[in-house]
Write an enzyme that holds these catalytic residues in place. Structure first.
Site, mmCIF file in Angstrom:
data_model
loop_
_atom_site.group_PDB
_atom_site.id
_atom_site.type_symbol
_atom_site.label_atom_id
_atom_site.label_comp_id
_atom_site.label_asym_id
_atom_site.label_seq_id
_atom_site.Cartn_x
_atom_site.Cartn_y
_atom_site.Cartn_z
ATOM 1 N N ARG A 202 -66.992 61.205 -24.885
ATOM 2 C CA ARG A 202 -66.340 62.250 -24.090
ATOM 3 C C ARG A 202 -67.273 62.688 -22.963
ATOM 4 O O ARG A 202 -66.853 62.894 -21.837
ATOM 5 C CB ARG A 202 -65.934 63.453 -24.954
ATOM 6 N N TYR B 245 -46.305 66.835 -5.205
ATOM 7 C CA TYR B 245 -45.887 66.148 -6.423
ATOM 8 C C TYR B 245 -45.282 67.172 -7.395
ATOM 9 O O TYR B 245 -45.843 68.256 -7.599
ATOM 10 C CB TYR B 245 -47.125 65.482 -7.028
ATOM 11 N N ASP C 174 -55.006 65.848 -2.480
ATOM 12 C CA ASP C 174 -54.456 64.807 -3.337
ATOM 13 C C ASP C 174 -54.194 63.599 -2.444
ATOM 14 O O ASP C 174 -53.265 63.588 -1.642
ATOM 15 C CB ASP C 174 -53.164 65.326 -3.991
ATOM 16 N N LYS D 54 -51.540 55.049 -9.663
ATOM 17 C CA LYS D 54 -50.759 54.552 -8.519
ATOM 18 C C LYS D 54 -51.521 53.437 -7.797
ATOM 19 O O LYS D 54 -51.800 52.426 -8.388
ATOM 20 C CB LYS D 54 -50.408 55.728 -7.610
HETATM 21 C C1 LIG Z 1 -48.409 60.596 -9.950
HETATM 22 C C2 LIG Z 1 -49.002 61.627 -9.086
HETATM 23 C C3 LIG Z 1 -49.770 62.663 -9.639
HETATM 24 C C4 LIG Z 1 -49.993 62.830 -11.118
HETATM 25 O O1 LIG Z 1 -50.710 61.770 -11.657
HETATM 26 P P1 LIG Z 1 -50.522 61.247 -13.162
HETATM 27 O O2 LIG Z 1 -51.475 60.105 -13.226
HETATM 28 O O3 LIG Z 1 -49.080 60.849 -13.323
HETATM 29 O O4 LIG Z 1 -50.875 62.369 -14.065
HETATM 30 C C5 LIG Z 1 -50.317 63.587 -8.761
HETATM 31 N N1 LIG Z 1 -50.119 63.507 -7.422
HETATM 32 C C6 LIG Z 1 -49.383 62.533 -6.873
HETATM 33 C C7 LIG Z 1 -49.188 62.508 -5.399
HETATM 34 C C8 LIG Z 1 -48.793 61.564 -7.683
HETATM 35 O O5 LIG Z 1 -48.035 60.611 -7.131
#
Ligand SMILES: *Cc1c(COP(=O)(O)O)cnc(C)c1O
Length: 377
Positions: free
Chosen positions: A50, A102, A173, A198
């Site tokens: 961890r 998101y 983000d 992604k």
């Molecule tokens: C998918 C996504 C998230 C969240 O990520 P997870 O890996 O699904 O928890 C946050 N911001 C954006 C822009 C995303 O596309």
């Protein structure tokens, strides 16, 4: 060794020296929870997975390098990364958030952190006066996405980073652009966050999250929270992101050329009311996109006549799979109103029922166009 290398080289090598004991060129998957100590406290840098694991260390060094930052941190999901950032704050603190984010970010902020006494202002980041007016003495962070999900609008990173008071953390983000197309730290952001589920992972086979940053004391606080709260990724998941990221530059090039061709084609289609893609000359922030991004990415949104037309289109595509998520090599299609952004329904950031979002993959573009043609029929 990796200081002056170009992005595509860093994507393959940063944080990933050959294994010193065996020469293995690929970072081993250290599938272990604990590490043997010679005497209490006498260890080789790892005690418990961890707190730290060598496969994760490689991934953390990689994201730092790709974002031109000094530090990286890896998490079990993108939301776990965001959640860890949110644990920096105290009741009474105020956060300014872009009004197109998101859906899961909206849910975490409004449905979870509001209960803990944080307050949020949802602001149109394209409007500098509105952003300025939103800052209060309690404001601790400005959270934004650019391009946004699902409306693909842009925020001017330099302008926003400059407008934020010194003590306000500017967090971006960067999931949609990926570090291959945009590096927010170089525009003055303090924290960059990714859902590595992604584009960084890129193959729809792992869920993960990442942070990259430059400030040492902020890093130490986040590292403490990463271990204290424990939302860490397993070594296998870190390996999958390391592997996927090696081809990020190449993939983003193909995502971008395919998406531009598809966006142009959709713009000419009579059933389509509007196409949202930063690479189109018709995009209101096309000039900003050219300044801030080195490519326009694989995400395209379009607005059809109504909800029924949107539901029909997303049910009829064959190559574009109907699924949430994005950023994989394969093309996906979805209906934000009923799927990814259902949690924003009836809120001030609710989306158009006729909106359709495409994650354009790296297949042959003619096959993708033929699929869209038959679906819009
Ligand atoms: C998918 C996504 C998230 C969240 O990520 P997870 O890996 O699904 O928890 C946050 N911001 C954006 C822009 C995303 O596309």
């Amino acid at each position: 060794m990796t200081d002056k290398l170009h992005f595509d080289t860093l994507a393959i090598h940063a944080g990933q020296e050959p294994d010193p004991t065996t020469g293995a060129i690929m970072t081993p998957i250290y599938q272990t929870s604990t590490f043997v100590q010679a005497a209490p406290g006498d260890h080789k840098g790892y005690e418990y997975s961890r707190s730290g694991n060598p496969t994760r260390t490689a991934l953390e060094a990689l994201i730092a390098a790709l974002e031109q930052g000094r530090y990286g941190l890896a998490f079990a999901s993108g939301l776990a990364a965001i959640d860890t950032v949110m644990k920096l704050f105290n009741p009474g603190d105020h956060i300014i958030v872009g009004n197109d984010v998101y859906g899961g970010t909206f849910r975490l902020f409004e449905k979870v952190y509001r209960r803990f006494g944080l307050t949020f202002s949802w602001v149109d980041l394209g409007n500098p006066e509105k952003v300025q007016a939103a800052f209060t003495p309690q404001t601790k962070m400005l959270w934004l996405e650019t391009p946004t999900n699902p409306l693909l609008s842009l925020a001017d990173l330099t302008a926003l980073a400059e407008s934020a008071p010194q003590n306000v953390i500017v967090a971006v983000d960067n999931t949609f652009a990926s570090p291959a197309l945009q590096q927010p730290l170089t525009f003055g952001a303090d924290i960059v966050m990714h859902s590595s589920t992604k584009y960084l992972g890129g193959h729809s086979d792992v869920v993960g999250g990442l942070l990259a940053l430059n400030d040492e004391s902020l890093y130490n606080e986040l590292k403490f929270l990463q271990n204290a709260a424990g939302a860490v990724p397993g070594p296998m998941d870190c390996f999958l992101v390391l592997r996927g990221a090696k081809t990020l530059g190449l993939r983003m090039e193909r995502h971008s050329t395919n998406a531009l061709q598809i966006a142009r084609w959709l713009e000419d289609h009579s059933a389509v009311r509007r196409v949202l893609y930063p690479g189109l000359e018709s995009h209101p922030q096309h000039e900003l996109a050219k300044r801030q991004m080195t490519g326009f990415g694989g995400m395209v949104s379009l607005i059809l006549e109504d909800e029924q037309a949107a539901r029909k289109m997303v049910s009829r595509t064959k190559l574009f799979a109907l699924a949430e998520s994005l950023g994989g090599v394969e093309s996906l299609i979805e209906h934000p109103y009923s799927m990814t952004h259902a949690s924003t329904a009836d809120s001030e950031i609710a989306v158009d029922p006729g909106l359709v979002r495409l994650s354009v993959g790296i297949e042959n573009v003619d096959d993708l166009l033929a699929d869209l043609q038959q679906a819009l029929g």
